[in-house]
Design an enzyme around this catalytic site. Structure first.
Site, mmCIF file in Angstrom:
data_model
loop_
_atom_site.group_PDB
_atom_site.id
_atom_site.type_symbol
_atom_site.label_atom_id
_atom_site.label_comp_id
_atom_site.label_asym_id
_atom_site.label_seq_id
_atom_site.Cartn_x
_atom_site.Cartn_y
_atom_site.Cartn_z
ATOM 1 N N HIS A 59 0.954 -1.109 0.204
ATOM 2 C CA HIS A 59 -0.094 0.043 -0.109
ATOM 3 C C HIS A 59 0.762 1.343 -0.085
ATOM 4 O O HIS A 59 2.302 1.093 0.073
ATOM 5 C CB HIS A 59 -0.944 -0.099 1.147
ATOM 6 N N ASP A 63 5.816 4.983 5.146
ATOM 7 C CA ASP A 63 6.629 3.731 5.762
ATOM 8 C C ASP A 63 6.711 2.473 4.835
ATOM 9 O O ASP A 63 7.596 1.926 5.290
ATOM 10 C CB ASP A 63 6.382 3.501 7.117
ATOM 11 N N HIS A 64 6.161 2.190 3.703
ATOM 12 C CA HIS A 64 6.240 1.196 2.875
ATOM 13 C C HIS A 64 6.624 1.552 1.341
ATOM 14 O O HIS A 64 7.135 0.707 0.695
ATOM 15 C CB HIS A 64 4.916 0.532 2.595
ATOM 16 N N HIS A 137 -6.837 -2.227 5.742
ATOM 17 C CA HIS A 137 -5.779 -1.420 6.352
ATOM 18 C C HIS A 137 -6.404 0.068 6.269
ATOM 19 O O HIS A 137 -5.980 0.559 5.083
ATOM 20 C CB HIS A 137 -4.468 -1.471 5.991
ATOM 21 N N HIS A 267 6.254 -5.160 11.590
ATOM 22 C CA HIS A 267 5.458 -3.769 11.777
ATOM 23 C C HIS A 267 5.053 -3.354 13.386
ATOM 24 O O HIS A 267 4.169 -2.908 13.826
ATOM 25 C CB HIS A 267 3.940 -3.614 10.961
#
Length: 309
Positions: A59, A63-64, A137, A267
């Site tokens: 996604h 942070d990804h 999410h 995570h």
């Protein structure tokens, strides 16, 4: 197959844990799952190298994905020529392309960006595929990924073949490849007489950030390794529901339903910067597989073939 945990932290990095990134080395091919800020440095620090052929993004939260611009430019500075493909969830293509070309930068190697709907095959390899599945999410388009290898040929029973009169040589290979062979006296030997049942390949599942969902259970039977969101311990269960994450215990329950052999809890919220053992402990109390663990950044896990363990 080897998995290196490059970044196991939550949205806020800590001195112990970087943002999400996981490197899978399989038969000489490099697969990267998510690419949080600083991923390229983690790759150097932990010795994975930059030979990534495919990048799978769960996604678009920072942070990804915020490690993508730096990684792409470093690859280009190293004179990369090999093509690379970035995969993302529905609605992500335009944003991922902008990240890859941040600041107007255009890489000198072929770069393709693709979107994949949940329930489809993102990558169909020679003897494996990467399947996408729906995750949940916090009102964002998101998917998880499952690497599922094809079944392998059964074991060839040389002793049985010789006892049936098959001469040592090319006929062995033909039988193992599934072809019947004829002996000098006209006898037909069929593969099922000397080759065992197909043997399962390896299975790896990564959820990204998510609440517990049935799709994680359904995407792959009995995964060898399940990497599941476990941002919080049970004392923050309400917060997990509000933000679209899971607790260690919820991750363990999904792992049990999926039949996972090993469960990696990732995570991890910065609330647990000093000590993530409460998350690990509650998962271990519930998990029925071989091992539930919170990996540190840099940990590597080997995934052997099921019949080689």
């Amino acid at each position: 197959m080897r998995v290196t945990f490059l970044g196991t932290g939550g949205a806020v990095p800590t001195t112990q844990r970087g943002p999400s990134a996981f490197f899978v080395e399989r038969e000489g091919e490099g697969l990267l799952f998510d690419c949080g800020e600083g991923t390229q440095r983690q790759m150097m620090r932990f010795g994975t190298g930059f030979a990534v052929s495919h990048l799978f993004v769960t996604h678009l939260h920072g942070d990804h994905v915020l490690g993508i611009p730096g990684l792409i430019q470093t690859m280009d500075f190293n004179d990369r020529e090999r093509p690379m493909t970035i995969y993302g969830p529905p609605g992500s293509k335009r944003h991922l392309k902008r990240l890859a070309e941040a600041g107007g930068y255009r890489p000198g190697f072929p770069l393709t960006v693709r979107e994949n709907r949940p329930g489809t095959v993102a990558l169909d390899g020679d003897d494996y595929e990467i399947r996408t599945f729906e995750t949940d999410h916090r009102n964002v388009s998101s998917v998880g990924y499952a690497l599922v290898e094809d079944d392998r040929r059964g074991r060839f029973d040389r002793e049985k073949a010789e006892s049936l009169g098959v001469p040592v040589g090319p006929k062995f290979g033909r039988l193992h490849d599934g072809e019947p062979v004829e002996l000098d006296d006209g006898t037909i030997i069929r593969p099922e007489q000397v080759v065992g049942a197909p043997r399962p390949g390896r299975r790896f599942v990564y959820t990204g950030d998510t609440r517990p969902v049935d799709a994680t259970v359904e995407v792959a039977d009995d995964p060898d390794l399940l990497i599941h969101d476990a941002t919080f311990g049970e004392e923050w269960a309400d917060r997990a529901r509000q933000t679209g994450h899971s607790t260690g215990r919820e991750a363990a329950e999904i792992g049990n339903r999926a039949g996972a052999k090993r469960l990696a809890l990732t995570h991890i919220s910065s609330r647990y910067a000093a000590d993530a053992s409460p998350i690990e402990q509650e998962a271990r109390e519930s998990f029925e597989g071989e091992q539930a663990f919170v990996p540190d950044d840099g940990r590597t896990v080997e995934i052997p073939y099921p019949d080689d363990e």
